[in-house]
Design a protein around this motif. Structure first.
Motif, PDB file in Angstrom:
ATOM      1  N   PRO A 174      60.804  22.577  -4.986  1.00 19.34           N
ATOM      2  CA  PRO A 174      61.171  23.042  -6.324  1.00 19.34           C
ATOM      3  C   PRO A 174      61.998  24.320  -6.258  1.00 19.34           C
ATOM      4  O   PRO A 174      61.947  25.037  -5.254  1.00 19.34           O
ATOM      5  CB  PRO A 174      59.817  23.295  -7.004  1.00 19.34           C
ATOM      6  CG  PRO A 174      58.847  23.459  -5.909  1.00 19.34           C
ATOM      7  CD  PRO A 174      59.365  22.671  -4.743  1.00 19.34           C
ATOM      8  N   PRO A 175      62.753  24.617  -7.302  1.00 25.07           N
ATOM      9  CA  PRO A 175      63.522  25.857  -7.315  1.00 25.07           C
ATOM     10  C   PRO A 175      62.591  27.057  -7.135  1.00 25.07           C
ATOM     11  O   PRO A 175      61.557  27.161  -7.788  1.00 25.07           O
ATOM     12  CB  PRO A 175      64.159  25.873  -8.709  1.00 25.07           C
ATOM     13  CG  PRO A 175      64.140  24.444  -9.151  1.00 25.07           C
ATOM     14  CD  PRO A 175      62.933  23.830  -8.519  1.00 25.07           C
ATOM     15  N   MET A 176      62.979  27.936  -6.224  1.00 32.27           N
ATOM     16  CA  MET A 176      62.179  29.127  -5.925  1.00 32.27           C
ATOM     17  C   MET A 176      63.100  30.301  -5.719  1.00 32.27           C
ATOM     18  O   MET A 176      64.295  30.125  -5.469  1.00 32.27           O
ATOM     19  CB  MET A 176      61.342  28.903  -4.660  1.00 32.27           C
ATOM     20  CG  MET A 176      60.392  27.754  -4.744  1.00 32.27           C
ATOM     21  SD  MET A 176      59.495  27.585  -3.190  1.00 32.27           S
ATOM     22  CE  MET A 176      57.909  27.110  -3.830  1.00 32.27           C
ATOM     23  N   GLU A 177      62.536  31.498  -5.780  1.00 31.07           N
ATOM     24  CA  GLU A 177      63.328  32.704  -5.557  1.00 31.07           C
ATOM     25  C   GLU A 177      63.739  32.845  -4.097  1.00 31.07           C
ATOM     26  O   GLU A 177      64.784  33.398  -3.794  1.00 31.07           O
ATOM     27  CB  GLU A 177      62.543  33.939  -5.999  1.00 31.07           C
ATOM     28  CG  GLU A 177      62.349  34.018  -7.490  1.00 31.07           C
ATOM     29  CD  GLU A 177      61.573  35.255  -7.917  1.00 31.07           C
ATOM     30  OE1 GLU A 177      61.428  36.197  -7.100  1.00 31.07           O
ATOM     31  OE2 GLU A 177      61.110  35.269  -9.059  1.00 31.07           O
ATOM     32  N   SER A 178      62.925  32.360  -3.175  1.00 28.07           N
ATOM     33  CA  SER A 178      63.226  32.496  -1.754  1.00 28.07           C
ATOM     34  C   SER A 178      63.963  31.268  -1.228  1.00 28.07           C
ATOM     35  O   SER A 178      63.905  30.191  -1.812  1.00 28.07           O
ATOM     36  CB  SER A 178      61.931  32.682  -0.956  1.00 28.07           C
ATOM     37  OG  SER A 178      61.134  31.523  -1.065  1.00 28.07           O
ATOM     38  N   THR A 179      64.650  31.456  -0.110  1.00 25.32           N
ATOM     39  CA  THR A 179      65.320  30.361   0.577  1.00 25.32           C
ATOM     40  C   THR A 179      64.325  29.749   1.549  1.00 25.32           C
ATOM     41  O   THR A 179      63.533  30.458   2.155  1.00 25.32           O
ATOM     42  CB  THR A 179      66.532  30.884   1.362  1.00 25.32           C
ATOM     43  OG1 THR A 179      67.421  31.509   0.434  1.00 25.32           O
ATOM     44  CG2 THR A 179      67.257  29.766   2.084  1.00 25.32           C
ATOM     45  N   GLY A 180      64.390  28.440   1.701  1.00 27.38           N
ATOM     46  CA  GLY A 180      63.485  27.794   2.640  1.00 27.38           C
ATOM     47  C   GLY A 180      63.616  26.292   2.580  1.00 27.38           C
ATOM     48  O   GLY A 180      64.609  25.756   2.081  1.00 27.38           O
ATOM     49  N   ALA A 181      62.596  25.613   3.073  1.00 27.17           N
ATOM     50  CA  ALA A 181      62.590  24.151   3.092  1.00 27.17           C
ATOM     51  C   ALA A 181      61.147  23.666   3.091  1.00 27.17           C
ATOM     52  O   ALA A 181      60.248  24.370   3.551  1.00 27.17           O
ATOM     53  CB  ALA A 181      63.309  23.640   4.338  1.00 27.17           C
ATOM     54  N   TRP A 182      60.949  22.467   2.559  1.00 28.08           N
ATOM     55  CA  TRP A 182      59.662  21.793   2.636  1.00 28.08           C
ATOM     56  C   TRP A 182      59.859  20.555   3.487  1.00 28.08           C
ATOM     57  O   TRP A 182      60.786  19.764   3.262  1.00 28.08           O
ATOM     58  CB  TRP A 182      59.163  21.402   1.256  1.00 28.08           C
ATOM     59  CG  TRP A 182      58.563  22.545   0.465  1.00 28.08           C
ATOM     60  CD1 TRP A 182      58.594  23.877   0.775  1.00 28.08           C
ATOM     61  CD2 TRP A 182      57.857  22.434  -0.758  1.00 28.08           C
ATOM     62  NE1 TRP A 182      57.941  24.602  -0.183  1.00 28.08           N
ATOM     63  CE2 TRP A 182      57.473  23.739  -1.148  1.00 28.08           C
ATOM     64  CE3 TRP A 182      57.510  21.374  -1.577  1.00 28.08           C
ATOM     65  CZ2 TRP A 182      56.759  24.000  -2.302  1.00 28.08           C
ATOM     66  CZ3 TRP A 182      56.801  21.630  -2.728  1.00 28.08           C
ATOM     67  CH2 TRP A 182      56.425  22.938  -3.085  1.00 28.08           C
ATOM     68  N   LEU A 183      58.979  20.388   4.473  1.00 28.08           N
ATOM     69  CA  LEU A 183      59.102  19.278   5.409  1.00 28.08           C
ATOM     70  C   LEU A 183      57.911  18.337   5.288  1.00 28.08           C
ATOM     71  O   LEU A 183      56.777  18.765   5.081  1.00 28.08           O
ATOM     72  CB  LEU A 183      59.223  19.809   6.839  1.00 28.08           C
ATOM     73  CG  LEU A 183      60.331  20.848   7.065  1.00 28.08           C
ATOM     74  CD1 LEU A 183      60.408  21.219   8.528  1.00 28.08           C
ATOM     75  CD2 LEU A 183      61.669  20.380   6.539  1.00 28.08           C
ATOM     76  N   TYR A 184      58.214  17.053   5.439  1.00 26.92           N
ATOM     77  CA  TYR A 184      57.242  15.981   5.236  1.00 26.92           C
ATOM     78  C   TYR A 184      57.116  15.152   6.508  1.00 26.92           C
ATOM     79  O   TYR A 184      58.039  15.075   7.305  1.00 26.92           O
ATOM     80  CB  TYR A 184      57.708  15.068   4.102  1.00 26.92           C
ATOM     81  CG  TYR A 184      57.819  15.752   2.758  1.00 26.92           C
ATOM     82  CD1 TYR A 184      56.882  15.492   1.764  1.00 26.92           C
ATOM     83  CD2 TYR A 184      58.840  16.656   2.487  1.00 26.92           C
ATOM     84  CE1 TYR A 184      56.973  16.107   0.523  1.00 26.92           C
ATOM     85  CE2 TYR A 184      58.933  17.277   1.246  1.00 26.92           C
ATOM     86  CZ  TYR A 184      57.995  17.004   0.269  1.00 26.92           C
ATOM     87  OH  TYR A 184      58.082  17.620  -0.950  1.00 26.92           O
TER      88      TYR A 184
END
Length: 130
Positions: A35-45
């Motif tokens: 989801p849109p967030m203030e920080s940069t990153g990634a979610w991995l599945y």
């Protein structure tokens, strides 16, 4: 309250590209919805799981003691020989243990920022050619 299982781990990355390359290209996780967030990153599945198992945050400063209090994260895996081949192709050092009593091969390596990763393979996988 009852704990029903582990939801996810979060790692802090000093280089999002390198960290994603390790978890996606070497370990085979899949990048998915975040989801849109203030920080940069990634979610991995993992495979077809509904929820992410690893969150990566890239804009938080690395702590002085980067290993923190968590010793390592562990994933259930298959394809021991192909995993070893991939690690070698990427120049990633690893340690392999076979624990027959638990029915598991344990492979330990580190991500680009030093987080220790354990991959647990079924003990009936053939002994790898190292």
């Amino acid at each position: 309250m009852a704990i029903e299982g582990m939801n996810h781990f979060t790692v802090i990355s000093s280089d999002l590209g390198k960290t994603k390359a390790f978890y996606l290209g070497v370990l085979g996780l899949l990048e998915g919805y975040r989801p849109p967030m203030e920080s940069t990153g990634a979610w991995l599945y993992a495979a077809d799981q509904k929820y992410p198992i690893l969150h990566i945050i890239a804009e938080r400063p690395m702590p002085e003691n980067a290993s923190g209090v968590i010793d390592h994260m562990a994933f259930t895996a298959t394809g021991l020989q192909s995993t070893i081949d991939t690690l070698k192709q990427h120049g990633i050092a690893y340690k392999l243990n076979r624990i027959k009593e638990l029915g598991v091969w344990q492979l330990f390596c580190h991500d680009p920022d030093g987080a220790r990763v354990e991959l647990d393979f079924p003990a009936d996988e053939p002994e790898p050619q190292e």
